[in-house]
Design an enzyme around this catalytic site. Structure first.
Site, PDB file in Angstrom:
ATOM      1  N   SER A  58       1.111  -1.350   0.254  1.00  0.00           N
ATOM      2  CA  SER A  58       0.077  -0.108  -0.131  1.00  0.00           C
ATOM      3  C   SER A  58       0.755   1.824  -0.229  1.00  0.00           C
ATOM      4  O   SER A  58       1.698   1.633  -0.984  1.00  0.00           O
ATOM      5  CB  SER A  58      -1.047   0.089   1.101  1.00  0.00           C
ATOM      6  OG  SER A  58      -2.041   1.155   1.149  1.00  0.00           O
ATOM      7  N   ASP A 240      -5.607  -3.493  -1.629  1.00  0.00           N
ATOM      8  CA  ASP A 240      -4.834  -3.735  -1.481  1.00  0.00           C
ATOM      9  C   ASP A 240      -3.848  -4.641  -0.319  1.00  0.00           C
ATOM     10  O   ASP A 240      -4.451  -6.163  -0.119  1.00  0.00           O
ATOM     11  CB  ASP A 240      -5.294  -2.595  -0.195  1.00  0.00           C
ATOM     12  CG  ASP A 240      -4.173  -1.721   0.834  1.00  0.00           C
ATOM     13  OD1 ASP A 240      -3.476  -2.412   1.338  1.00  0.00           O
ATOM     14  OD2 ASP A 240      -4.858  -0.368   1.129  1.00  0.00           O
TER      15      ASP A 240
END
Length: 535
Positions: A58, A240
């Site tokens: 991320s 993510d």
């Protein structure tokens, strides 16, 4: 997922801590700036050259990818730092992604708007990654890293999906369920990899691979689909990497399964909160308007709008037939008639869409909820909806991630090869009381201004923008100071008898760290700035 292990690095070719592996956690710009501070401090301590492996998630992928590309280009670290720090301070990814949300779509195009695709285009601008492709990393011998892993989560099997560059030519990409051929991977845009890795639920929709990735003209999407085969025919939704492992630790555990893996520095901006979720108070009154009442009011308004439109149209037509129509009659008959018809059409459209939603719910849960819901007041229904959305967000963003983090760390601490080789650069470390450590080494205790720095950095929200440059300075400074602190603590705990002996490399590093810590631990200046490390 089972990966081929990477051979252990040669022990004699690195600095006093030996070869290092970096795991950069997720956490938006809070993570990006904190990890940049950690990289900067490693560079100042001449330890960055000892990094042989990198795993990112991320927000950590934004920093990790930018640094990896700078290594590929042979840029000095200070040049990379200044350029990238400037990018973080001036770039609001969400704002710029929203501006480009519907750009470059021809009239009548069936391409759906996608915020994550728009964010990928922001990362693909020349001031960060441009149109660079994964092949530059896969095929180079200029990158001084044995392992580079950018983590995402794929939603078909719920596994980590890894864009991996390894010194081992046969190291797998993707995962065991969905293998990514190297011949396809080399054409993947780096900006799309960053977007997929930072595609957090609730903020973005999934980024579908390969259909929503950007492919070069000489290797279009049909060519990628042909090579990928049936497993990717309908697309692989990527989100993510923090959903599966927000620290990026698991990838490194799999990559280095030899007896002597590199020392693992975990740069982690996860924050500890005493209360993840609180139930908001109910409205003071339930109210008296029920959903059934709203339903019948909608039908009543629809009938009134239709009758009004018909009467106005009839009277307007009568006036026109009589021959005394003037321009004023357009506002007396025509415009009101059109407005009434528009209201009726809008209400009819809303009724149809609500019917579609009701049919979908019946199909999914096999329950007809309307007979019960219609008795609820509007306030009750709104509160029920707010409670579900709030608790769901807390579940996905905090509870699940806390649980996954605990499981990953438990696995790490149960791996004997990493005993004494784990260095946790947690953003809240400066705020954590260590009575035994401070009693034995009083100089290690952070002064109040450093505790405050850690608290302020921890409270930075998980966003993809900074509203003020001071936010960047606070978080980046915390990354530097915290890493200095945890490196000293690591040496004190795990290298007794070595750091005290003058002339040994570890003693030299320990001395430099103590000097840096003394500067960090000085009280803040009168101007309010945080003290920086020694030059």
């Amino acid at each position: 997922m089972s990966d081929d292990a990477t051979p252990s690095p040669a022990p004699g070719s690195h600095g006093p801590l030996g070869p290092l592996a970096l795991a950069l956690s997720g956490g938006g710009y809070r993570a990006a700036a904190f990890h940049l501070g950690a990289l900067r401090f490693l560079d100042r301590m001449d330890l960055l050259r000892d990094v042989v492996a990198l795993s990112t998630v991320s927000g950590g992928t934004i920093t990790g990818m930018a640094w990896t590309v700078s290594l590929l280009d042979g840029k000095p670290f200070q040049e990379f730092y200044e350029t990238y720090a400037s990018y973080l301070k001036r770039t609001n990814v969400i704002h710029e992604a929203l501006e480009g949300l519907t750009a470059h779509r021809e009239h009548g195009s069936h391409a759906w708007a996608s915020l994550i695709r728009s964010a990928a285009d922001v990362y693909a601008r020349p001031d960060l990654l441009g149109d660079r492709r994964f092949g530059e990393l896969l095929d180079t011998d200029k990158l001084p890293l044995q392992e580079v892993i950018f983590n995402t989560t794929e939603f078909h099997s719920g596994l980590d999906f890894r864009f991996r560059r390894s010194a081992q030519a046969l190291a797998p990409l993707g995962n065991m369920q969905h293998r990514l051929p190297r011949s396809v991977a080399q054409h993947v845009r780096l900006a799309d990899m960053v977007a997929a890795s930072s595609c957090f639920p609730g903020g973005f929709e999934p980024l579908v691979f390969p259909q929503q990735f950007h492919w070069p003209p000489d290797y279009p999407l049909p060519a990628a689909l042909q090579e990928l085969g049936a497993d990717f025919e309908h697309g692989l939704p990527l989100m993510d990497g923090g959903i599966y492992d927000n620290q990026g630790i698991d990838s490194l555990l799999l990559a280095f399964r030899a007896d002597a893996p590199p020392a693992l520095i975990i740069s982690d901006v996860s924050t500890e909160v005493s209360e993840i979720y609180n139930v908001p108070k109910n409205p003071t009154r339930r109210g008296w308007v029920s959903l059934q009442g709203i339903y019948w009011m909608g039908w009543g308004l629809f009938v009134l709008a239709m009758v009004s439109a018909l009467i106005l149209a009839w009277n307007g037509a009568s006036a026109a037939r009589m021959g005394d129509w003037t321009w004023k009659d357009s506002f007396l008959y025509l415009v009101p008639s059109l407005l009434s018809a528009a209201v009726a059409s809008g209400l009819f459209w809303v009724r149809r869409r609500l019917g579609d939603i009701d049919a979908l719910l019946r199909k999914q849960v096999e329950v007809d909820a309307w007979p019960s819901f219609r008795k609820l007041t509007v306030n009750e229904f709104s509160q029920m909806l707010a409670l579900r959305i709030g608790s769901l967000l807390a579940l996905t963003s905090s509870v699940f991630m806390k649980r996954v983090r605990g499981l990953i760390f438990k696995n790490l601490y149960r791996t004997p090869a990493y005993a004494g080789r784990r260095i946790s650069n947690l953003i809240s470390k400066l705020c954590t009381n260590q009575p035994a450590l401070f009693a034995e080494h009083p100089w290690m205790q952070p002064k109040p201004h450093l505790v405050q720095l850690g608290q302020q950095a921890s409270q930075m929200p998980t966003t993809l923008w900074f509203t003020q440059d001071e936010q960047f300075v606070t978080v980046e400074s915390a990354g530097e100071a915290t890493l200095c602190y945890v490196l000293l603590r690591h040496i004190l705990r795990h290298h007794k008898g070595l750091y005290e002996t003058e002339g040994l490399p570890l003693a030299g590093l320990f001395g430099r760290l103590r000097k840096e810590w003394a500067v960090f631990n000085q009280e803040a200046s009168a101007s309010g700035g945080q003290p920086k490390g020694a030059a």
